[in-house]
Design a protein around this motif. Sequence first.
Motif, short mmCIF file in Angstrom:
data_model
loop_
_atom_site.label_atom_id
_atom_site.label_comp_id
_atom_site.label_asym_id
_atom_site.label_seq_id
_atom_site.Cartn_x
_atom_site.Cartn_y
_atom_site.Cartn_z
N MET A 124 21.68 51.09 -2.82
CA MET A 124 20.69 50.29 -3.57
C MET A 124 19.48 50.82 -3.44
SD MET A 124 19.46 46.84 -1.47
CE MET A 124 17.83 46.63 -1.10
N SER A 125 18.57 50.52 -4.57
CA SER A 125 17.27 51.38 -4.44
C SER A 125 16.06 50.49 -3.54
CB SER A 125 16.59 51.54 -5.61
OG SER A 125 15.32 51.81 -5.68
N ASN A 126 15.47 50.85 -2.80
CA ASN A 126 14.41 50.12 -1.82
C ASN A 126 12.95 50.64 -2.54
OD1 ASN A 126 16.23 48.95 -0.21
ND2 ASN A 126 16.32 50.85 0.95
N GLU A 127 12.97 51.19 -3.73
CA GLU A 127 11.55 51.61 -4.25
C GLU A 127 10.84 50.56 -4.41
OE1 GLU A 127 12.07 54.98 -6.96
OE2 GLU A 127 9.83 55.14 -6.97
N TRP A 128 9.68 50.56 -3.94
CA TRP A 128 8.51 49.54 -4.22
C TRP A 128 8.31 49.61 -5.43
CZ3 TRP A 128 4.81 51.72 0.15
CH2 TRP A 128 5.48 51.61 1.52
N PRO A 129 7.82 48.39 -6.30
CA PRO A 129 7.52 48.27 -7.60
C PRO A 129 6.28 49.08 -8.04
CG PRO A 129 7.73 46.22 -6.70
CD PRO A 129 8.07 46.99 -5.45
N LEU A 130 5.92 49.25 -9.13
CA LEU A 130 4.99 50.07 -9.59
C LEU A 130 3.88 49.13 -10.19
CD1 LEU A 130 4.07 53.07 -10.36
CD2 LEU A 130 4.81 52.41 -12.68
N LEU B 201 0.33 52.94 -8.68
CA LEU B 201 0.73 53.08 -7.17
C LEU B 201 1.84 52.17 -6.89
CD1 LEU B 201 -0.15 50.43 -5.70
CD2 LEU B 201 -2.33 51.78 -5.56
N HIS B 202 2.61 52.54 -5.90
CA HIS B 202 3.66 51.61 -5.43
C HIS B 202 3.50 50.62 -4.44
CE1 HIS B 202 7.02 53.32 -8.04
NE2 HIS B 202 6.10 54.45 -7.79
N ALA C 252 5.07 46.99 -1.95
CA ALA C 252 5.87 46.00 -1.81
C ALA C 252 5.63 44.79 -2.71
CB ALA C 252 6.25 45.83 -0.30
N ASP C 253 4.41 44.16 -2.45
CA ASP C 253 3.87 43.03 -3.18
C ASP C 253 2.55 43.06 -3.41
OD1 ASP C 253 2.60 42.42 -0.99
OD2 ASP C 253 4.12 41.23 -0.11
N CYS D 250 3.08 59.37 -10.72
CA CYS D 250 3.02 58.08 -11.45
C CYS D 250 2.72 58.58 -13.09
CB CYS D 250 1.85 57.38 -11.42
SG CYS D 250 1.56 56.39 -9.67
N ASP E 25 11.28 58.06 -6.58
CA ASP E 25 12.56 58.28 -5.84
C ASP E 25 13.55 59.51 -6.21
OD1 ASP E 25 11.30 56.45 -4.01
OD2 ASP E 25 13.15 55.06 -3.79
N ILE F 221 9.74 46.04 1.53
CA ILE F 221 10.55 45.53 0.43
C ILE F 221 11.28 44.03 0.82
CG2 ILE F 221 12.61 46.58 -0.11
CD1 ILE F 221 10.12 46.30 -2.74
N GLU G 34 1.55 56.25 -0.31
CA GLU G 34 0.26 55.24 0.06
C GLU G 34 0.01 55.05 1.30
OE1 GLU G 34 3.00 55.25 -2.11
OE2 GLU G 34 2.09 54.61 -4.19
#
Lengths: 94, 325, 250
Positions: free
Chosen positions: A1-7, A26-27, A29-30, B95, B105, B311, C33
Amino acid sequence: MSNEWPLWEIFIRGQHGMSHRHVGSLHAADAEHAMKNARDVYTRRNEGVSIWVVEAEKITASSPSAKGPMYDPSRGKVYRHPTFYDIPDDVGKM
Amino acid sequence: MYAQMVKSEATKDDPEQLAAFQARVDADEKIEPKDWMPEGYRKTLIRQIGQHAHSEIVGQLPEGNWITRAPTLERKANLLAKVQDEAGHGLYLYCAAETLGVSRDELTEMLLNGQMKYSSIFNYPTLTWADMGAVGWLVDGAAIMNQVPLQRTSYGPYARAMVRVCKEESFHQRQGFHVMMAMANGTADQKRMAQDALNRFWFPALMMFGPSDKDSVHSSQSMAWKIKMNTNDELRQKFVDETVPQAEYLGLTIPDEKLTWNEDTKEYDFTEPNWDEFFDVISGNGPCNVDRINMRQKAWDDGAWVREAMIEHAEKKAARKLAAE
Amino acid sequence: MDHLFEFLLRQGDNALVLGHRTSEWCGVAPALEEDIALANTALDLIGQTQLWLGYAAEVEGKGRSANDLAYLRDVYDFRNALMLEVPNNDFGRTLMRQFLFDAFQVPWLTALSASSDERVAGIAAKSLKEATYHLERSSETVIALGDGTDESNRRMQDALDYLWPYAGELFGQDATDQAMQDAGVAPVPASMRSVWDTQIEQTLSAACLSRPDTSFAHSGGCNGSRHTEHLGHMLAVMQTLQRSYPGAVW
């Protein structure tokens, strides 16, 4: 599962009275995290007085293939521009 | 350069579309993420921008090596700000690559598993404080030469990232030269360190521009696409011509006995770097390749729980907010 | 003993030592970041160090500079809190420490901004803006990591348990503190405790973490009587060039 923070797309108002301008992405989490990251990443050189962050996937963009119908029709409407109207110099500044 | 030896991908697209695309590039129109583009252009760009980004973040390591040992509070702040900028440049470039349909990633995984490369220069060790001078002066100096023209590259997001990078990078080379000046004007020990750093970094810096044009088979397509703006030899020559007088100013000797001013060409003649060494470094046998990747891998692994937790928390927070409404 | 000098060393050494520890993250943080954000924090702290130690050197009046104080004193002359010199360990401990410190610094620098000593007030007012942002960032990160996953919660609780016995030292009340209060330079640090407790309570509760139930507090950093073993290693690294090449200009 990807935990990548959204862009997130970052918009910064450089000076009072100016519009926000897209400066980059940038990335995060919220939204709150994006705001802080934007401050740390994009205002290191005193570049801003206000920040907007928008999640990249929430942006609706026009399609490049629709370029013709989208933008060309406005080209013909020269009467929207002040130079279209010839006013004699005698009238003075207008 | 930061993106050395990037192989252009062959492209099997409709000739008419290709011709229209090339016409746009030739007319200096910018290509934007949603525009049609040849598959080869997209893949080559991912490789080039990815490699450029990787170079920035691997490039943090040799200089990061000296942040905790910087000799004064001022030098420590300067160096830290500079290495921080490199993280920023990596971020901008990742980016830009992401607009081509690859995630940060995924790019990171490709760096760590060796599928993607980074600039050969960062596989050399930084042994004394003078190396902070030499790296800023020579390595950033070489990088700027490549990056300034890339501000006009055909791919919009890449060009815009480079504009930002170049604007920030302008202090890096000066920062390095400033360190070098203090050393060159310093004690006998400091002068010796400065000369030693120049001796070790001169040829690796020349290698940054990639192999000689006559041996570089990948250039022509990339130049037609305007994702490579100058040939390797052009940039290398320009770098030598600009750097030699700076070394003279410092009172340091460029470690090349054949270096001479050529009155006919109005440029310096110089010895080519040892290309066998270059290919060794590129293929994994540089002095620091293994350590650099191990360090990146460790940072990536050590940070996994943080990325995951952030996340998770964001999702929980969103759910709680929804429930409260 | 010159109490003002001593007081200024405490402020400067806190910033110096924490700034140094934070700078160790450059290049190896969990995400780009965060890497950039940590470097910003470190740069703020290095800047504060220059101001505090610069003023300390002036007050001392022996011709030393901020750099002399940072690079040419040995362990027993350092006056930073022990909590700030222990190793970073993981990102969790680093951010937990930053939070515990920031939660002290914000009310502390607020109070110092009203100092009878104009220089102290000026440095504090400038540093307060930085500390306020640091606290926002560190408290939100502590909450996120405490709340995040089972693993992150465990790591944050471990970090808190490890750091807690060191935190109490921030709230000193010795002869120097008393002298500063008498001179109107600063309140005694102990008077920050209740504001700090409230902030800690709020954040830990949002972070699903429990406050350790010990009130034991190590001491010896702020008065230099007994540092941890870690400080010597930090100084060995930090001071290497100044010690190896005496008198050289960099």
